[in-house]
Design a protein around this motif. Sequence first.
Motif, mmCIF file in Angstrom:
data_model
loop_
_atom_site.group_PDB
_atom_site.id
_atom_site.type_symbol
_atom_site.label_atom_id
_atom_site.label_comp_id
_atom_site.label_asym_id
_atom_site.label_seq_id
_atom_site.Cartn_x
_atom_site.Cartn_y
_atom_site.Cartn_z
ATOM 1 N N GLU A 299 18.250 16.805 -12.464
ATOM 2 C CA GLU A 299 18.477 17.943 -13.354
ATOM 3 C C GLU A 299 19.025 17.486 -14.700
ATOM 4 O OE1 GLU A 299 21.067 20.481 -11.190
ATOM 5 O OE2 GLU A 299 19.481 21.356 -9.935
ATOM 6 N N ARG A 300 19.914 16.538 -14.687
ATOM 7 C CA ARG A 300 20.531 16.097 -15.945
ATOM 8 C C ARG A 300 19.604 15.193 -16.734
ATOM 9 N NH1 ARG A 300 26.650 15.752 -13.417
ATOM 10 N NH2 ARG A 300 26.783 18.020 -13.190
ATOM 11 N N GLU B 29 17.175 17.063 -18.990
ATOM 12 C CA GLU B 29 17.683 17.513 -20.281
ATOM 13 C C GLU B 29 17.583 16.416 -21.344
ATOM 14 O OE1 GLU B 29 21.654 18.681 -19.481
ATOM 15 O OE2 GLU B 29 21.099 20.258 -18.045
ATOM 16 N N ARG C 152 12.312 14.104 -19.685
ATOM 17 C CA ARG C 152 11.726 14.584 -18.430
ATOM 18 C C ARG C 152 10.965 13.479 -17.688
ATOM 19 N NH1 ARG C 152 12.343 19.803 -17.530
ATOM 20 N NH2 ARG C 152 10.939 19.624 -15.729
#
Length: 883
Positions: free
Chosen positions: A339-340, A343, A346
Amino acid sequence: MAKNHRSDRPPTDTRSGTAAPGDVLDRLASGPSRASRITHTEHLPPRAGRHAVWPHRIRPEVIAAVRAAGIEHPWAHQARAAEHALDGDSVVVATGTASGKSLSYLVPVLSTLLDGAEAPNGRGATALYLAPTKALAADQCRSVKELSQPLGHSVRAAVHDGDTPFEEREWIRQYANYVLTNPDMLHRGILPSHPRWSSFLKALKYVVIDECHTYRGVFGSHVAQVLRRLRRLCARYGASPVFLLASATAAEPAVAARRLTGLPVVEVADDASPRGELVFALWEPPLTELHGEKGAPVRRTATAEAADLLTDLTVQGVRSVAFVRSRRGAELISVIAKERLAEVDRSLTRRVAAYRGGYLPEERRALERALHSGELLGLAATNALELGMDVSGLDAVVIAGYPGTRASLWQQAGRAGRSGQGALAVLVARDDPLDTFLVHHPEALFDRPVESTVLDPDNPYVLAPHLCAAAEELPLTEDDLTLFGPTTEELLPQLEAAKLLRRRTRAWHWTRRERAADLTDIRGEGGRPVQVVEAGTGRLLGTVDAGAAHTSVHEGAVHLHQGRTYVVRSLDLEDSVALVEQASPSYTTVARDTTAISVLETDTEIPWGDGRLCFGSVEVTNQVVSFLRRRVITGEVLGETKLDLPPRTLRTRAVWWTVTEDQLDRARINPEILGGALHAAEHASIGMLPLFATCDRWDIGGVSVPLHPDTLLPTVFVYDGHPGGAGFAERAFHTARSWLTATRQAIASCECEAGCPSCIQSPKCGNGNDPLHKRGAVRLLDVLLEGAPEEKTDGAEERADERAEGAEGAEAPEGRRGGAEASEGCGGRVSSPAEGRGNGVSSPAEGRGDEVTSSAEGRRDGVSASAEGPAEAAPDPEVPPVP
């Protein structure tokens, strides 16, 4: 002395993985809040290697193949080990990670197989390789095939385990001369079918036991008896194989290897390999603004902190592994890191994954290939990668929580820098007493030697089912008694009385139709694995050990698999199936249980002032009664749900101490705070025992009672989580003064006011960590320690060494009533109670899951008790279902 690490360097976003380890750490610690989390930095300087030459008896073709692999000369310890192997001496190589232990045994083995290939049948010599995990066996098979490629078809290596297709198994039995497997397959597959393996066993020259330091405690004791069964069958076919063992650095490796194999073993422990610089940082997550139970301050979780570090390392292009002690933890770190990374870039999300047991075979193999190829840049893994898999090129290791032993800590840290380059290791402390103690007392990690690996093959809970299995393989005779150890003679009449064995003339025979090998699961998993099935599609996602089902796949549990989140809709214990549905809950789940304990027999007791310190046999009754829903990152409790699951019982060994009214008066402990003081001391002592007993918190449980009906006094129990005992409680008994002194120090030195997870709180306390009384626990321990007798210098180990001189090197504990000898080596396991199978032959059962333990309020005859049980949550042993 501890050295605080500070860095004023600005943040750097670099994709170069070639930076020095100190520079990588500086980037991780950039910024004031990050830098203050490092409590100590240890620098281990590089070391030059020492070369030697291979023994002249090694075939020149093998030496040429080794040189073709880029290895011109062996290290001195490799050549020495090969010399012993060729001389027919069993040998243990106990050197550091990446020191080339595999080549130490591969070179003499390949040379002997080459000799055997010249026999008329082409299989005049065979070798058996045992690994604790399937992943390691598969990895080693790849290495053997690559190294032996120049030798043509003379070396035929093959993996034979539960993943091997049935059509390949017959070929392996008939033609393979280097078979790689695990102790489970040897126990349940190969030995019971020995007539079909007769040509292989008849030619068996070498048995390689890799990562032998993992065979400790109850698991190691089972493996020791499996090896004795192997030796017995080999003798039946006219073979006497040499045992070649490889171990991480350990204290007295030859002693442990002798107990494991029952044979004299030569030790090679002088590591001559080079080593790059290692920077080892101790990292304490910060306190958050949140408050937990009873208003206690809450630190950021080690899982969240490790996920951040893995994310930052991936962004830097640093190849890294984050070790975590549970399957769920590995999945969580992977999910958070992805998830991080999304940001930031990708494309990086595809380069991070989780690796754990319970995956399907094809999933495991795909991950292993991606890791070897470099396609994966960051991996959140359980302890599979601790065990020798050749992961070249790693730059950093993040260890989320102390792994239980210094040996495991160094083994995990050694995964980085395997190509000789510098490496970074970071130990991230969990919010519990032991981890908090260690990051503020680095000398306990860096100035103390690694632990001994001790096991007790004579534990009757271990020995009895193996005697039955051996009798089914070949009828037992009096000549076998010495091989299986001194307690064999007294166990045989009991097995006859249980109608498991029958004596006819001079031999004991197995009497039943079922397989004797099924009497026990050597890993203590206590039944067939529970299949995790997607409800809507019927697709099999994976498996969970039977002992872990109550805590990890109960109804309502959150289950993670390959980054996807599922919620368990139902658990059918009879059919061993858990139905799950994909979901996206904002929480994770933690099971809670209750525990009651009764004293069966007191073996030893000594006065502690007015009170008593005791050791003996107990019966523990445990039941999972509910589960908590917690927010993933913060750990905030959202609610509790009741469960209706059956109780389980465990007969094991325990240490307990009592206090008198006079002692309570001197400690200023009134009835209102007595329960809280005992409960707090129990929680903290369980958290600290791994520092002394070489176990981990999931291996042990505890109960504290203001008035126990068996002692008629306020009592605190700490017990082994294995049927029959595993030696941890006995070790606690012999080191009680040091153990409880450290417990008192850990509580008193914590900066909190009324108690927190760093000192006296348990994250799964069934009482909601109530009652707890921090100051009362300190005063109580002060008074208790006033009357503590002086400890003898490792008396338990001295007796163990004396006993090791007899009966194949196995221990024969004095005064034991069905328990285990003091053990410095746990195998990283948790046992849950198991009904005895086979008319009184009990077998261990275990679970695995999260690293949390539990405490609960039990009632026995109206007496309130607080308890922390061995969690059905353990480090992942990474062993897929046995065949």
